[in-house]
Design an enzyme around this catalytic site. Structure first.
Site, mmCIF file in Angstrom:
data_model
loop_
_atom_site.group_PDB
_atom_site.id
_atom_site.type_symbol
_atom_site.label_atom_id
_atom_site.label_comp_id
_atom_site.label_asym_id
_atom_site.label_seq_id
_atom_site.Cartn_x
_atom_site.Cartn_y
_atom_site.Cartn_z
ATOM 1 N N THR A 39 -1.512 5.546 2.519
ATOM 2 C CA THR A 39 -2.761 4.782 2.500
ATOM 3 C C THR A 39 -2.774 3.798 3.657
ATOM 4 O OG1 THR A 39 -2.865 4.935 0.092
ATOM 5 C CG2 THR A 39 -4.227 3.248 1.131
ATOM 6 N N LEU A 61 0.860 -1.178 0.000
ATOM 7 C CA LEU A 61 0.000 0.000 0.000
ATOM 8 C C LEU A 61 0.895 1.227 0.000
ATOM 9 C CD1 LEU A 61 -2.644 -1.003 2.735
ATOM 10 C CD2 LEU A 61 -2.930 -1.098 0.252
ATOM 11 N N ASP A 62 0.448 2.299 -0.637
ATOM 12 C CA ASP A 62 1.205 3.548 -0.587
ATOM 13 C C ASP A 62 1.444 3.954 0.866
ATOM 14 O OD1 ASP A 62 1.134 3.673 -3.327
ATOM 15 O OD2 ASP A 62 -0.450 5.184 -3.431
ATOM 16 N N LYS A 63 2.507 4.683 1.085
ATOM 17 C CA LYS A 63 2.862 5.135 2.429
ATOM 18 C C LYS A 63 1.694 5.809 3.137
ATOM 19 C CE LYS A 63 5.994 8.314 4.849
ATOM 20 N NZ LYS A 63 7.119 9.262 4.705
#
Length: 288
Positions: free
Chosen positions: A145, A141-143
């Site tokens: 998110t 997951l993106d940082k």
């Protein structure tokens, strides 16, 4: 106010770095706009510009970072990743990631026997960081998110889960607060995504499907709050920043998105309003 060697000047000015850390992470250094070596002399009034990257650690060191465990068995650990936490180490974020937190959990807190924990014990202190820093990580997951992240406990489970994602046997759902109300309350977004040629950290989106990688998302608006819309997304492809780009593509960027929208929500700075709330995927035990 006397001439000094450039490396001595830098380590004195950058107190958080040792001389060896400075040398291992440095990518470019200029004096008054011209490239120089660390052995050169600097004088009062010189302007020093440094491009530095956090160097790769020698070994994987577990860190006692709290994890919100949603589910675990002998093959997987599923967590609710907090916003602001990087999934796996990368340039500039070699520590403080999910990988280091999982390593500590496996060794000290997990009630389940973990094959990767045995590997960590056996190789503790060895210079094996590059071989181990993706251990158990099968997606990310993106940082900024938050949400559901599944990881593997052993090599067999890792291969099984990676194959499930590759074969698109995993269903991923997200909840987002959008800045703006989509014209259609539900729909499908199909675009191409490609790296933005103007910057290294963002991507661009186009309706021309021949330009980059194909990306498909479906969405449904659940509720509106003034000019904001709580919206559910299902992603059918797993492209970097896909939901964030698709939300902007329909004119309603994710609230709090510093890259593709605005940091502020109703005048206040907030984090990215994007949460991975549901993941449906077969588990390794189900193969039996």
């Amino acid at each position: 106010n006397v001439p000094v060697r450039l490396d001595s000047f830098c380590t004195a000015a950058l107190t958080a770095l040792t001389r060896s850390q400075l040398k291992s992470g440095i990518r470019e250094i200029k004096r008054n706009g011209k490239p120089v070596k660390l052995s050169r002399t600097v004088y009062p009034g010189d302007v020093i510009t440094i491009v530095w990257e956090n160097p790769v650690p020698d070994s994987l060191i577990p860190e006692p970072i709290p994890l919100d465990i949603l589910f675990e068995d002998t093959d997987v650990i599923t967590i609710n990743k907090q916003a602001g936490m990087v999934t796996h180490p990368a340039a500039g974020n070699w520590t403080g990631t999910v990988v280091q937190a999982l390593a500590h959990y496996r060794l000290h807190d997990s009630p389940v026997q973990d094959a990767f924990a045995d590997t960590l014990r056996r190789e503790a202190g060895l210079k094996n960081f590059k071989e181990r820093f993706r251990m158990g990580i099968v997606h990310r997951l993106d940082k900024d998110t938050s949400g559901v992240l599944i990881t593997a406990r052993n090599e067999q489970a890792e291969l099984f889960l990676k194959d499930a994602f590759k074969q698109r046997r995993a269903e991923k759902y997200y909840a987002a607060l959008l800045s703006g109300i989509p014209e259609k309350k539900h729909g499908v977004i199909e675009t191409s995504l490609f790296r933005d040629p103007r910057t290294r950290v963002t991507f661009a989106v186009s309706a021309d499907l021949s330009r980059g990688k194909y990306a498909r998302s479906s969405y449904k608006v659940i509720r509106t709050y003034g000019r904001y819309a709580l919206t559910l997304f299902k992603i059918h492809t797993g492209r970097t920043h896909q939901i964030r780009l698709h939300a902007r593509f329909i004119g309603c960027p994710v609230a709090g998105d510093p890259l593709y929208g605005e940091k502020r929500v109703q005048g206040a700075v907030c984090g990215l309003m994007l949460h991975a709330y549901r993941l449906i995927i077969p588990l390794p035990a189900s193969k039996e």
